[in-house]
Design a protein around this motif. Structure first.
Motif, PDB file in Angstrom:
ATOM      1  N   ARG A 379      35.931  -6.323 -15.704  1.00  0.00           N
ATOM      2  CA  ARG A 379      35.792  -4.867 -15.827  1.00  0.00           C
ATOM      3  C   ARG A 379      34.459  -4.493 -16.466  1.00  0.00           C
ATOM      4  N   ALA A 380      34.000  -5.318 -17.415  1.00  0.00           N
ATOM      5  CA  ALA A 380      32.690  -5.057 -18.020  1.00  0.00           C
ATOM      6  C   ALA A 380      31.582  -5.168 -16.969  1.00  0.00           C
ATOM      7  N   GLN A 381      31.688  -6.195 -16.133  1.00  0.00           N
ATOM      8  CA  GLN A 381      30.686  -6.375 -15.072  1.00  0.00           C
ATOM      9  C   GLN A 381      30.693  -5.205 -14.104  1.00  0.00           C
ATOM     10  N   GLU A 382      31.869  -4.694 -13.812  1.00  0.00           N
ATOM     11  CA  GLU A 382      31.978  -3.596 -12.851  1.00  0.00           C
ATOM     12  C   GLU A 382      31.291  -2.328 -13.331  1.00  0.00           C
ATOM     13  N   ILE A 383      31.249  -2.121 -14.671  1.00  0.00           N
ATOM     14  CA  ILE A 383      30.587  -0.917 -15.182  1.00  0.00           C
ATOM     15  C   ILE A 383      29.180  -1.229 -15.706  1.00  0.00           C
ATOM     16  N   GLY A 384      28.724  -2.447 -15.438  1.00  0.00           N
ATOM     17  CA  GLY A 384      27.335  -2.788 -15.723  1.00  0.00           C
ATOM     18  C   GLY A 384      27.008  -3.098 -17.166  1.00  0.00           C
ATOM     19  N   ILE A 385      27.961  -3.643 -17.930  1.00  0.00           N
ATOM     20  CA  ILE A 385      27.654  -4.034 -19.309  1.00  0.00           C
ATOM     21  C   ILE A 385      27.842  -5.535 -19.474  1.00  0.00           C
ATOM     22  N   ARG A 402      33.511   1.487 -24.366  1.00  0.00           N
ATOM     23  CA  ARG A 402      33.150   1.671 -22.956  1.00  0.00           C
ATOM     24  C   ARG A 402      34.285   1.226 -22.024  1.00  0.00           C
ATOM     25  N   LEU A 403      35.033   0.201 -22.440  1.00  0.00           N
ATOM     26  CA  LEU A 403      36.138  -0.296 -21.617  1.00  0.00           C
ATOM     27  C   LEU A 403      37.432   0.475 -21.834  1.00  0.00           C
TER      28      LEU A 403
END
Length: 431
Positions: A379-385, A402-403
């Motif tokens: 999920r972090a990768q999906e929002i670019g962090i 952010r998550l």
């Protein structure tokens, strides 16, 4: 949940939060304080104390003490509870401020001039070290603030910080009890320290001090803290304590809430859901990242072989880790632990975790902690962090914000240190 259905992420997240809530509930002053009250004295009863739970402790005392009562306690901003007979002050945490000094002086004033017929009830919990802050002769509040900030950034253990604090204080390390002589002092404590050492809780204002200026100097040297110069000179000039002021042999202390009891309460919740609890210890210390690596390895082995317990199981622990601050992010020891744990687990299937401070505040943030799941990194990768970048910047709070995975309780009005749990799911049958 049906015994034939596979638990989903929502189930495990719910169990983790229920376990955390149970740990907090087990340490509420209204539950644990009434059975430990002393007998009524011939003379006056004066209440003093400090800590994040002290206001709730004061109200529990008022509600269960039908006799004459007066006094004053100090708690952290936002942790105040209304009392009728006991004055409630507030001050800054984790770095003391002028209000901390005012509160400390007020306590010393309240216990001065008492007689042997009088009783002092001291209500002490974690956080009191910064809330009760009277600098030793020759030192200033600025000196104590500078040392506190340096220690907080250094990665020093709480036990080490408290040794230094006691040697720089005119109220900690038993000095409040000394000021109350010849009155009897009964101290009721809620423990937030590994090992439940009463002299370490809030730096022991009513507990005899066994530390020395030499030990405090050794700690500052270990972490490369050389300023303020006035602090170093004070410690170098101080002689090791040998001739304390007289103290009353009838003084007593009782720990009314301990981290272990809260872990056991959480364990019972896991059992109710068909998950085997394993308490790894209530006093785990060290760097947050190092502990994350150790517990991630235990979780992996448990998942693969059932080494610790057959899944589904809950690996439960308490204690207080440290963080050596290298970045400039919004961090706390629990979110640092969880972020490092997520990286180490790397999406391990059916593995979920929570970590939070039982006082509701992880570091300086008004957030108790957070949760992680197998999909945290995805999920972090999906929002670019990038979780590793956030970890290197000590920015755990921003990452979990952010998550949407923060755990927010508000002030819990108690404090039995950190709670951590890793649930390793598997082929068992959670209820």
């Amino acid at each position: 949940m049906s015994s034939n259905s596979k638990p989903d992420a929502g189930f495990y997240r719910t169990v983790l939060r229920e376990m955390f809530n149970a740990a907090i509930a087990a340490a509420q002053p209204a539950l644990v304080l009434p059975q430990h009250l002393p007998s009524k004295p011939k003379g006056r009863t004066i209440v003093v104390g400090g800590g994040k739970a002290s206001a709730a402790m004061a109200r529990a005392l008022e509600e269960n003490w039908p006799h004459e009562l007066s006094g004053c306690i100090v708690t952290r901003d936002g942790h105040e509870v209304a009392c009728n007979r006991i004055e409630v002050l507030s001050a800054s945490h984790p770095v003391p401020d002028e209000r901390s000094v005012t509160a400390g002086k007020r306590m010393l004033e309240l216990v001065s001039g008492l007689t042997e017929d009088d009783l002092v009830i001291a209500l002490i919990s974690g956080g009191g070290s910064s809330l009760l802050s009277v600098p030793a002769e020759g030192l200033t509040l600025d000196d104590k603030q500078a040392v506190t900030r340096a220690l907080l950034r250094s990665g020093a253990a709480i036990s080490e910080m408290n040794i230094v604090r006691k040697q720089l204080s005119a109220i900690k390390g038993g000095k409040l009890a000394e000021a109350a002589y010849p009155a009897r002092v009964v101290t009721l404590l809620i423990s937030d320290v590994p090992g439940d050492d009463p002299s370490a809780i809030a730096s022991g204002p009513t507990i005899p001090d066994t530390s020395t200026p030499a030990k405090a100097l050794e700690i500052l040297e270990r972490y490369g803290i050389t300023e303020p110069v006035s602090v170093i000179r004070h410690l170098q000039a101080a002689k090791e304590s040998s001739g304390r002021a007289p103290s009353n042999a009838d003084n007593a202390h009782t720990i009314i809430a301990r981290p272990q009891a809260s872990l056991e309460a959480a364990a019972r919740v896991a059992e109710e859901h068909g998950i085997t609890p394993v308490i790894l210890g209530d006093a785990l210390e060290g760097e947050s990242r190092d502990l994350a690596r150790e517990l991630a390895e235990i979780a992996r082995r448990t998942k693969a072989t059932g080494e610790t317990a057959a899944p589904p199981c809950a690996l439960i622990s308490g204690g207080e880790t440290t963080v050596t601050v290298r970045g400039n992010g919004r961090g706390g020891r629990n979110v640092e632990f969880l972020l490092a744990l997520a990286v180490e687990l790397n999406g391990l299937e059916e593995t979920y975790a929570i970590a939070g401070d039982t006082d509701g505040v992880d570091g300086a943030e008004e957030v108790a902690g957070a949760v992680i799941a197998p999909d945290t990194l995805t999920r972090a990768q999906e929002i670019g962090i990038d979780p590793r970048a956030f970890l290197e910047n000590n920015d755990g709070h921003t990452f979990f914000e952010r998550l949407g995975d923060q755990v927010v309780t508000g002030p819990t009005l108690t404090n039995v240190n950190d709670f951590r749990c890793i649930i390793v799911g598997g082929s068992g049958q959670p209820l």
